[in-house]
Design a protein around this motif. Structure first.
Motif, PDB file in Angstrom:
ATOM      1  N   TRP A 123       0.812  -1.207   0.000  1.00  0.00           N
ATOM      2  CA  TRP A 123       0.000   0.000   0.000  1.00  0.00           C
ATOM      3  C   TRP A 123       0.853   1.268   0.000  1.00  0.00           C
ATOM      4  CZ3 TRP A 123      -4.646  -0.945  -1.494  1.00  0.00           C
ATOM      5  CH2 TRP A 123      -5.230  -2.192  -1.190  1.00  0.00           C
ATOM      6  N   ARG A 124       2.024   1.196   0.614  1.00  0.00           N
ATOM      7  CA  ARG A 124       2.901   2.373   0.634  1.00  0.00           C
ATOM      8  C   ARG A 124       3.371   2.702  -0.779  1.00  0.00           C
ATOM      9  NH1 ARG A 124       7.820   2.439   4.797  1.00  0.00           N
ATOM     10  NH2 ARG A 124       6.009   2.445   6.172  1.00  0.00           N
ATOM     11  N   ARG A 125       3.808   1.661  -1.518  1.00  0.00           N
ATOM     12  CA  ARG A 125       4.227   1.900  -2.906  1.00  0.00           C
ATOM     13  C   ARG A 125       3.041   2.341  -3.759  1.00  0.00           C
ATOM     14  NH1 ARG A 125       4.827   3.648  -6.744  1.00  0.00           N
ATOM     15  NH2 ARG A 125       5.925   3.049  -8.658  1.00  0.00           N
ATOM     16  N   SER A 126       1.879   1.743  -3.542  1.00  0.00           N
ATOM     17  CA  SER A 126       0.699   2.058  -4.341  1.00  0.00           C
ATOM     18  C   SER A 126       0.227   3.489  -4.120  1.00  0.00           C
ATOM     19  CB  SER A 126      -0.436   1.075  -4.015  1.00  0.00           C
ATOM     20  OG  SER A 126      -0.049  -0.266  -4.288  1.00  0.00           O
ATOM     21  N   ALA A 127       0.498   4.035  -2.941  1.00  0.00           N
ATOM     22  CA  ALA A 127       0.033   5.388  -2.626  1.00  0.00           C
ATOM     23  C   ALA A 127       0.792   6.457  -3.409  1.00  0.00           C
ATOM     24  CB  ALA A 127       0.182   5.642  -1.127  1.00  0.00           C
ATOM     25  N   ARG A 128       1.905   6.087  -4.052  1.00  0.00           N
ATOM     26  CA  ARG A 128       2.705   7.080  -4.764  1.00  0.00           C
ATOM     27  C   ARG A 128       2.079   7.517  -6.078  1.00  0.00           C
ATOM     28  NH1 ARG A 128       8.851   4.662  -4.223  1.00  0.00           N
ATOM     29  NH2 ARG A 128       8.827   4.255  -1.978  1.00  0.00           N
ATOM     30  N   ASP A 129       1.223   6.682  -6.670  1.00  0.00           N
ATOM     31  CA  ASP A 129       0.570   7.083  -7.911  1.00  0.00           C
ATOM     32  C   ASP A 129      -0.796   6.410  -7.988  1.00  0.00           C
ATOM     33  OD1 ASP A 129       1.053   4.432  -8.835  1.00  0.00           O
ATOM     34  OD2 ASP A 129       3.004   5.047  -9.626  1.00  0.00           O
ATOM     35  N   ASP A 130      -1.358   6.342  -9.175  1.00  0.00           N
ATOM     36  CA  ASP A 130      -2.724   5.854  -9.330  1.00  0.00           C
ATOM     37  C   ASP A 130      -2.809   4.357  -9.588  1.00  0.00           C
ATOM     38  OD1 ASP A 130      -3.699   8.422  -9.019  1.00  0.00           O
ATOM     39  OD2 ASP A 130      -3.529   8.858 -11.166  1.00  0.00           O
ATOM     40  N   HIS A 131      -1.724   3.619  -9.405  1.00  0.00           N
ATOM     41  CA  HIS A 131      -1.717   2.188  -9.670  1.00  0.00           C
ATOM     42  C   HIS A 131      -1.569   1.405  -8.367  1.00  0.00           C
ATOM     43  CE1 HIS A 131      -1.415   2.981 -13.963  1.00  0.00           C
ATOM     44  NE2 HIS A 131      -0.454   3.850 -13.681  1.00  0.00           N
ATOM     45  N   THR A 132      -1.973   0.147  -8.414  1.00  0.00           N
ATOM     46  CA  THR A 132      -1.831  -0.748  -7.264  1.00  0.00           C
ATOM     47  C   THR A 132      -0.714  -1.742  -7.553  1.00  0.00           C
ATOM     48  OG1 THR A 132      -4.188  -0.566  -6.778  1.00  0.00           O
ATOM     49  CG2 THR A 132      -3.005  -2.424  -5.785  1.00  0.00           C
ATOM     50  N   TYR A 133       0.223  -1.871  -6.612  1.00  0.00           N
ATOM     51  CA  TYR A 133       1.384  -2.720  -6.815  1.00  0.00           C
ATOM     52  C   TYR A 133       1.447  -3.826  -5.763  1.00  0.00           C
ATOM     53  CZ  TYR A 133       3.011   1.043  -9.857  1.00  0.00           C
ATOM     54  OH  TYR A 133       3.103   1.979 -10.846  1.00  0.00           O
ATOM     55  N   VAL A 134       2.000  -4.962  -6.164  1.00  0.00           N
ATOM     56  CA  VAL A 134       2.281  -6.042  -5.218  1.00  0.00           C
ATOM     57  C   VAL A 134       3.790  -6.247  -5.169  1.00  0.00           C
ATOM     58  CG1 VAL A 134       0.077  -7.187  -5.635  1.00  0.00           C
ATOM     59  CG2 VAL A 134       2.077  -7.854  -6.972  1.00  0.00           C
ATOM     60  N   ARG A 135       4.240  -6.853  -4.073  1.00  0.00           N
ATOM     61  CA  ARG A 135       5.660  -7.154  -3.900  1.00  0.00           C
ATOM     62  C   ARG A 135       5.915  -8.578  -4.379  1.00  0.00           C
ATOM     63  NH1 ARG A 135       8.490  -3.887  -0.192  1.00  0.00           N
ATOM     64  NH2 ARG A 135       9.905  -5.623   0.224  1.00  0.00           N
ATOM     65  N   ASP A 136       6.811  -8.735  -5.343  1.00  0.00           N
ATOM     66  CA  ASP A 136       7.249 -10.066  -5.764  1.00  0.00           C
ATOM     67  C   ASP A 136       8.473 -10.452  -4.949  1.00  0.00           C
ATOM     68  OD1 ASP A 136       5.422 -10.896  -7.636  1.00  0.00           O
ATOM     69  OD2 ASP A 136       6.412  -9.825  -9.270  1.00  0.00           O
ATOM     70  N   ARG A 137       8.530 -11.718  -4.622  1.00  0.00           N
ATOM     71  CA  ARG A 137       9.678 -12.232  -3.888  1.00  0.00           C
ATOM     72  C   ARG A 137      10.466 -13.211  -4.739  1.00  0.00           C
ATOM     73  NH1 ARG A 137       6.343 -13.996   1.325  1.00  0.00           N
ATOM     74  NH2 ARG A 137       4.939 -14.557  -0.365  1.00  0.00           N
ATOM     75  N   GLU A 138      11.691 -13.474  -4.327  1.00  0.00           N
ATOM     76  CA  GLU A 138      12.593 -14.278  -5.136  1.00  0.00           C
ATOM     77  C   GLU A 138      12.191 -15.743  -5.117  1.00  0.00           C
ATOM     78  OE1 GLU A 138      17.412 -15.077  -5.559  1.00  0.00           O
ATOM     79  OE2 GLU A 138      16.609 -13.653  -4.100  1.00  0.00           O
ATOM     80  N   TRP A 139      12.161 -16.350  -6.297  1.00  0.00           N
ATOM     81  CA  TRP A 139      11.830 -17.770  -6.426  1.00  0.00           C
ATOM     82  C   TRP A 139      12.999 -18.618  -5.956  1.00  0.00           C
ATOM     83  CZ3 TRP A 139       7.695 -20.480  -6.748  1.00  0.00           C
ATOM     84  CH2 TRP A 139       7.676 -21.757  -7.315  1.00  0.00           C
ATOM     85  N   GLU A 140      12.727 -19.696  -5.235  1.00  0.00           N
ATOM     86  CA  GLU A 140      13.777 -20.499  -4.625  1.00  0.00           C
ATOM     87  C   GLU A 140      14.119 -21.743  -5.443  1.00  0.00           C
ATOM     88  OE1 GLU A 140      11.902 -21.085  -0.848  1.00  0.00           O
ATOM     89  OE2 GLU A 140      12.948 -19.381   0.036  1.00  0.00           O
TER      90      GLU A 140
END
Length: 305
Positions: free
Chosen positions: A74-91
């Motif tokens: 939500w912090r990253r998404s608040a910077r503009d008009d888009h919604t972002y998710v956090r991707d994590r590294e594949w193991e």
């Protein structure tokens, strides 16, 4: 934009089976060339960080239907008009799908090019298969192979291509799911809206795509003058221009606009778009695609995260 070719270019009357026989005869030499190219760039190829279920942050990307709400940043998404998710590294290894356009237009080769677009596209895909296989990735060709892991991945893929008498002009991509990448080598001369409609399923499934536009120098510069006959390699339709040079300016504008629109669309999706000319080194495209696939937080960097 319509696909065009010189009168000496292969036409749409060439049967798909005949193209399959030509491809089968070319594949062994193209595999040798692909391995030669790989050996020139392998020193810069290292294990990739991959999106998946690990604990380490990999990148921000736009939210797509099906993503867990808990993964929204939500912090990253608040910077503009888009919604972002956090991707994590594949193991563990994930799947990289590879595809080279087998359409008739890919057989085109002007006098200023060393090889046809089809040959260059296959060399690029086989070289990537070699590099990815050495890195322990699963690779696959949509509609031709299931995902597999093998050090001899390029050789296995080449054998499948040599045995395939007919390849669909556009494979079904609906079975490719999240946490996969796909690398597509084509001239992308179909109408842009058609290309977007075909690839849209990848965006909806959260697949990361890397498009390699294989371009013949004559297609880009339109170096024709005087009375010239053009043949559409897909339909066989012919166009005779009394003064071909009068078409050049408008053609070049349309050609550049098509590329710019596709590249911009890919950028908005967090995909990569690379152009490789058949009169230049194939290794240039390999390095650029490699950089796109290995870039840490590549999408975040482009969006200012």
């Amino acid at each position: 934009m319509a696909r065009i070719g010189e009168a000496t270019a292969p036409t749409a009357t060439r049967e798909a089976l005949a193209r399959g026989r030509i491809r089968a005869s070319l594949v062994p030499d193209l595999l040798v060339e692909a391995r030669r190219i790989v050996n020139t760039v392998i020193a810069g190829w290292h294990g990739r960080r991959k999106r998946g279920i690990g604990e380490n942050f990999w990148q921000f990307r736009p939210y797509v239907e099906g993503d867990a709400i808990a993964r929204i940043d939500w912090r990253r998404s608040a910077r503009d008009d888009h919604t972002y998710v956090r991707d994590r590294e594949w193991e563990a290894a994930h799947t990289v799908w590879l595809w080279a356009d087998p359409s008739a237009s890919m057989l085109y080769k002007s006098s200023g090019a060393a090889i046809s677009k089809e040959s260059r596209a296959l060399v690029l895909i086989l070289a990537l298969a070699e590099l990815l296989s050495r890195s322990g990735e699963r690779i696959a060709w949509p509609g031709l192979t299931d995902p597999f892991t093998a050090r001899s991945g390029a050789e296995r893929l080449a054998a499948q291509l040599a045995q395939a008498s007919v390849l669909p002009s556009r494979p079904d991509l609906s079975g490719i799911r999240r946490f996969s990448d796909i690398i597509i080598a084509s001239d992308f001369l179909d109408p842009v809206e058609d290309t977007k409609a075909w690839l849209d399923v990848l965006a909806r499934h959260g697949v990361r795509a890397h498009l390699i536009e294989v371009a013949d120098p004559a297609e880009e510069t339109f170096p024709y003058a005087g009375r010239t006959e053009f043949t559409d390699p897909e339909s066989g339709d012919k166009l005779t221009a009394g003064r071909a040079e009068t078409l050049g300016e408008e053609y070049r504008l349309l050609y550049a606009a098509r590329r710019q629109e596709l590249a911009g669309w890919c950028k908005r999706l967090g995909w990569s778009y690379t152009v490789n000319h058949t009169d230049r080194l194939a290794s240039d495209a390999l390095v650029r695609v490699h950089m796109a696939m290995t870039a840490d937080s590549g999408y975040a960097a482009r969006t200012g995260a």
